[in-house]
Design a protein around this motif. Structure first.
Motif, PDB file in Angstrom:
ATOM      1  N   PHE A   2       0.802  -1.208   0.000  1.00 40.45           N
ATOM      2  CA  PHE A   2       0.000   0.000   0.000  1.00 40.45           C
ATOM      3  C   PHE A   2       0.843   1.269   0.000  1.00 40.45           C
ATOM      4  N   ARG A  27      -9.273   2.334   3.995  1.00 43.57           N
ATOM      5  CA  ARG A  27      -9.580   0.913   3.804  1.00 43.57           C
ATOM      6  C   ARG A  27     -10.558   0.394   4.856  1.00 43.57           C
ATOM      7  N   THR A  75     -14.479   1.626   3.543  1.00 41.09           N
ATOM      8  CA  THR A  75     -14.692   1.498   2.101  1.00 41.09           C
ATOM      9  C   THR A  75     -16.114   1.853   1.678  1.00 41.09           C
ATOM     10  N   ASP A 116      -4.960   3.448   5.577  1.00 37.60           N
ATOM     11  CA  ASP A 116      -5.566   2.445   6.453  1.00 37.60           C
ATOM     12  C   ASP A 116      -6.949   2.888   6.907  1.00 37.60           C
ATOM     13  N   THR A 138      -7.503   1.923  -4.767  1.00 36.60           N
ATOM     14  CA  THR A 138      -7.433   1.627  -3.341  1.00 36.60           C
ATOM     15  C   THR A 138      -8.474   0.595  -2.943  1.00 36.60           C
ATOM     16  N   LEU A 139      -9.670   0.701  -3.493  1.00 35.04           N
ATOM     17  CA  LEU A 139     -10.712  -0.281  -3.181  1.00 35.04           C
ATOM     18  C   LEU A 139     -10.381  -1.662  -3.739  1.00 35.04           C
TER      19      LEU A 139
END
Length: 89
Positions: free
Chosen positions: A1, A45, A48, A42, A86-87
């Motif tokens: 990441f 995430r 989401t 973070d 990112t997803l």
């Protein structure tokens, strides 16, 4: 990441600060949306569902609202591309 985190800090957070946080901050929370709380990748995430909603609202032309300045195309593309990557990560 690490690349996503770097891009978030250098590109995405500034876009949010310039274009979104005046209405969607911890203090304002219009539409019950607080984007300021996402300080790191973070955090993103862990939330989401919020970001899926952000993408939908941008795609449907609901954000930014009609009475606000539009998000420049390059910033819009950068934001949507980053959220998608990112997803998926």
């Amino acid at each position: 990441f690490a690349p996503l985190a770097k891009e978030y800090a250098e590109t995405i957070r500034p876009i949010l600060a310039d274009s979104c946080l005046s209405c969607h901050s911890t203090e304002e929370k219009q539409g019950e949306l607080d984007l300021e709380r996402f300080k790191t990748v973070d955090d993103v995430r862990k939330g989401t569902g919020t970001w899926i909603k952000v993408v939908e609202m941008i795609h449907h032309g609901e954000m930014p609202p009609k009475d606000s300045d539009p998000l420049p195309d390059d910033k819009k593309r950068a934001l949507l591309d980053w959220i998608d990557r990112t997803l998926e990560a």
